[in-house]
Scaffold this motif. Structure first.
Motif, PDB file in Angstrom:
ATOM      1  N   ALA A   1       0.830  -1.207   0.000  1.00  9.53           N
ATOM      2  CA  ALA A   1       0.000   0.000   0.000  1.00  9.53           C
ATOM      3  C   ALA A   1       0.865   1.258   0.000  1.00  9.53           C
ATOM      4  O   ALA A   1       0.532   2.258  -0.643  1.00  9.53           O
ATOM      5  N   ILE A   2       1.976   1.214   0.720  1.00  7.27           N
ATOM      6  CA  ILE A   2       2.881   2.370   0.739  1.00  7.27           C
ATOM      7  C   ILE A   2       3.503   2.579  -0.633  1.00  7.27           C
ATOM      8  O   ILE A   2       3.692   3.709  -1.099  1.00  7.27           O
TER       9      ILE A   2
ATOM     10  N   LEU B   1       1.647   4.870  -8.882  1.00  5.19           N
ATOM     11  CA  LEU B   1       0.480   5.483  -9.489  1.00  5.19           C
ATOM     12  C   LEU B   1       0.831   6.266 -10.750  1.00  5.19           C
ATOM     13  O   LEU B   1       0.136   6.170 -11.773  1.00  5.19           O
ATOM     14  N   SER B   2       1.911   7.032 -10.661  1.00  2.00           N
ATOM     15  CA  SER B   2       2.305   7.827 -11.830  1.00  2.00           C
ATOM     16  C   SER B   2       2.643   6.937 -13.014  1.00  2.00           C
ATOM     17  O   SER B   2       2.281   7.223 -14.167  1.00  2.00           O
TER      18      SER B   2
ATOM     19  N   ARG C   1       0.830   6.766 -16.774  1.00  2.00           N
ATOM     20  CA  ARG C   1       1.509   6.793 -18.070  1.00  2.00           C
ATOM     21  C   ARG C   1       1.102   5.593 -18.932  1.00  2.00           C
ATOM     22  O   ARG C   1       0.891   5.721 -20.137  1.00  2.00           O
ATOM     23  N   GLN C   2       1.010   4.433 -18.284  1.00  2.00           N
ATOM     24  CA  GLN C   2       0.588   3.245 -19.045  1.00  2.00           C
ATOM     25  C   GLN C   2      -0.830   3.392 -19.571  1.00  2.00           C
ATOM     26  O   GLN C   2      -1.139   2.981 -20.692  1.00  2.00           O
ATOM     27  N   VAL C   3      -1.718   3.990 -18.742  1.00  2.00           N
ATOM     28  CA  VAL C   3      -3.089   4.209 -19.200  1.00  2.00           C
ATOM     29  C   VAL C   3      -3.116   5.129 -20.406  1.00  2.00           C
ATOM     30  O   VAL C   3      -3.868   4.914 -21.371  1.00  2.00           O
ATOM     31  N   SER C   4      -2.304   6.157 -20.364  1.00  2.00           N
ATOM     32  CA  SER C   4      -2.241   7.075 -21.501  1.00  2.00           C
ATOM     33  C   SER C   4      -1.760   6.353 -22.756  1.00  2.00           C
ATOM     34  O   SER C   4      -2.297   6.552 -23.854  1.00  2.00           O
ATOM     35  N   ASP C   5      -0.721   5.511 -22.586  1.00  2.00           N
ATOM     36  CA  ASP C   5      -0.232   4.740 -23.733  1.00  2.00           C
ATOM     37  C   ASP C   5      -1.316   3.805 -24.275  1.00  2.00           C
ATOM     38  O   ASP C   5      -1.473   3.658 -25.497  1.00  2.00           O
TER      39      ASP C   5
END
Length: 482
Positions: free
Chosen positions: A218-219, A225-226, A230-234
Motif C-alpha cells: 500500500a505504501i 500510481l504515476s 503513463r501506461q493508461v495514456s499509452d
C-alpha cells in the motif's frame, strides 16, 4: 540609530532562521519519504521471503500429511483384505459355496502386494516400519493356515479343515495382526493431529507475513500510481490506433462483401441463363423431332405399299415419342435431375392427346416422385412411349375400346419398377414374344437400367409388362454425386 540597526539585524536573523527551518523541514520530509520507500521495499522483500519459507514448510507438511494418509489407508486396506479373506475362508468351509472360495482367492491374492506397499511407505519411518515387519511373519502364518484349510476343504476333508481352524492359533495370529495394525493407524492419527497443528501455526505466520506485505505494498502504491497513469495514456493512444485500423478493416470487409454479393448475383444470373438455354435446347430438339414425325406422316400418306406404310408409321410413332420426351423434360434446380412423376405424366398426356384415336382408348398413369438424371429421364420416356405405342398398336385391333394403365413405383426392396397394363386382346403365350422390332427396342432400353421385361396375362384378358429398373436410381445418384 544603533537600536534601529540592531532591529534590522534581528529581523534578518529571524528570516534566515525561518528559511533554514523550512529547508530543514523539506529535507526532513524528503528523507522520511525515502526512508519510507526503502522500509516498504524491505518489508515487501522480508514478507516475500517469509512467505516463501512458510510455503515451503506448508508444502513439506502437506507431503507428510499425504504420506500419513497413504500409510493409514494402506493399513486399513490390509486389515480389510485380511478380514475379507478370513470371512470368505470360513464361509467356504461352512457351505462349500464356490462364491466364497472365489472371494477368498481374490482377497488373498492382494495381501502380499499390500504388505509390500505398506513396507515401502514406511521405509522412512523406522518405528512404523518395525511394526509392519513384526507382523509380516504372522500374516504369512495366518495365510498359510487359511490356505491349508481351504485345500483340505477342496479335497473333501472338511473335518480336518475344521479341526485346523479350531486350534485357535490362526485366531491369535489374526488378533495380533489386527492389534498391530490398529496401533499403526493410531500412531498415524496422532501424527496427523500434530501435523495439522503445525500447519495451523504455519498458516497464522503466513497470514501475518501477507498482512505485512499488503501494508508495504500500500505504501508503494503511491509511487506506482504515476507509472500506471503513463501506461493508461499509452493504452488510450493504442486504443485510438486500433479503432482507426478497425474502421479501415470494416471498410475493406464491406467492400469485399459487396464484391461477393455481386459475384453471387452474377453466378445466379448465369445459372438461370444456362437453365433457360437447356430448356430451350430440349424444346428445340423436341420440335425438330416433331418436324421429322410430321415429315414421316406425309411420307406415310404418299406411300402405296402397306408394308412400307406400317414401317413408316411405326418409325413416326417412335420419333413422336422421343420428341414428346424432349419437349416435356423439365430439369430441377441442379440442372442435372428431373422428377419422374412430373415428366412421365406429361409424356403420357401428350401420347393420350395424339394417339388414342379420339378417346377410344383410355390412358391413365400412376407415377411416384422418383428423381432421375436428365439422361435417364429421356431414355425412360422413350421406353414408356415404346410400351404404350406397342399396346395401342397391337392390343386393340378393329376399333376395339379399352384402357392402358402405366405405373412407376418402388417395390419392397426399394427398386423402381415400370409396369404397363392393358385390357386388350392379350397374347396367346406371353412368355414367347414375337421378336419384333418393338420387343427388341424395349429389351435394349430396359437393359440400360439393368432390367428385363416380363410379359404376363391379366385377369381382364390383356397383357401386363413389368420391368424392374435397378440401375435407374443408382445411375442418377452416381451422376448427382459426381
Amino acid at each position: 540609530m544603533a537600536v534601529g540597526i540592531r532591529a534590522v539585524d534581528g529581523m534578518s536573523a529571524v528570516a534566515e532562521a525561518t528559511e533554514k527551518s523550512v529547508e530543514a523541514s523539506l529535507a526532513l520530509r524528503r528523507s522520511a519519504r525515502r526512508v519510507a520507500i526503502w522500509v516498504s521495499l524491505g518489508l515487501v522483500c522480508l514478507a516475500a521471503l517469509a512467505s516463501l519459507l512458510l510455503m515451503q514448510g506448508i508444502g513439506r507438511q502437506i507431503s507428510d500429511v499425504v504420506e500419513s494418509h497413504a500409510m493409514r489407508t494402506a493399513a486399513r486396506e490390509l486389515t480389510h483384505a485380511l478380514s475379507q479373506a478370513e470371512a470368505s475362508q470360513r464361509g467356504f468351509l461352512l457351505t462349500a459355496d464356490p462364491q466364497f472360495l472365489e472371494r477368498y482367492q481374490q482377497a488373498a491374492s492382494g495381501i502380499d502386494s499390500r504388505v509390500e506397499a505398506l513396507l515401502a511407505l514406511t521405509a522412512d519411518d523406522p518405528a512404523q516400519s518395525l511394526r509392519v515387519a513384526g507382523i509380516t511373519d504372522d500374516i504369512a502364518g495366518k495365510m498359510a493356515e487359511m490356505e491349508r484349510a481351504v485345500e483340505l476343504a477342496r479335497t473333501e476333508r472338511a473335518n480336518e479343515a475344521q479341526s485346523l481352524t479350531q486350534t485357535g492359533m490362526g485366531a491369535r495370529l489374526m488378533a495380533e495382526v489386527n492389534q498391530t495394525l490398529e496401533d499403526f493407524i493410531a500412531e498415524e492419527d496422532f501424527k496427523l493431529a500434530a501435523r495439522n497443528e503445525e500447519m495451523e501455526q504455519t498458516r497464522i505466520g503466513l497470514v501475518v507475513a501477507l498482512i505485512a506485505a499488503l501494508v508495504a505494498a500500500a505504501i508503494l502504491a503511491y509511487a506506482l500510481l504515476s507509472r500506471t497513469q503513463r501506461q493508461v495514456s499509452d493504452l488510450a493512444r493504442s486504443h485510438r490506433g486500433l479503432l482507426s485500423q478497425n474502421e479501415v478493416l470494416e471498410a475493406q470487409v464491406a467492400e469485399r462483401t459487396h464484391e461477393i454479393e455481386a459475384a453471387r448475383a452474377h453466378a445466379e444470373r448465369e445459372r438461370q441463363r444456362v437453365e433457360a438455354l437447356l430448356q430451350d435446347t430440349n424444346h428445340r430438339v423436341g420440335n425438330s423431332l416433331a418436324t421429322v414425325s410430321s415429315l414421316l406422316a406425309l411420307q406415310v400418306m404418299r406411300s402405296r405399299s402397306d408394308e412400307v406404310r406400317d414401317a413408316l408409321e411405326a418409325a413416326r410413332l417412335r420419333v413422336h415419342a422421343i420428341a414428346s420426351a424432349h419437349r416435356r423434360l423439365r430439369l430441377g434446380d441442379d440442372l442435372e435431375s428431373a422428377s419422374a412423376s412430373e415428366f412421365l405424366t406429361a409424356v403420357i398426356e401428350d401420347i393420350a392427346a395424339t394417339q388414342t384415336d379420339g378417346g377410344r382408348i383410355a390412358l391413365s398413369s400412376t407415377i411416384e416422385p422418383i428423381d432421375v438424371s436428365a439422361r435417364d429421364a429421356t431414355t425412360l420416356g422413350i421406353l414408356v412411349g415404346e410400351l404404350v405405342t406397342n399396346a395401342l398398336k397391337h392390343a386393340f385391333p378393329g376399333g376395339r375400346r379399352g384402357a392402358i394403365d402405366v405405373r412407376l413405383f418402388r417395390d419392397e426392396g426399394g427398386t423402381p419398377v415400370l409396369e404397363v397394363r392393358d385390357d386388350g386382346v392379350g397374347m396367346s403365350d406371353p412368355a414367347a414374344t414375337d421378336g419384333g422390332l418393338g420387343s427388341l427396342i424395349v429389351r435394349q432400353l430396359a437393359g440400360q437400367f439393368e432390367g428385363e421385361p416380363r410379359y404376363e396375362s391379366t385377369t381382364a384378358g390383356g397383357v401386363a409388362i413389368r420391368i424392374a429398373l435397378p440401375g435407374l436410381t443408382g445411375a442418377s445418384q452416381a451422376q448427382l454425386e459426381a
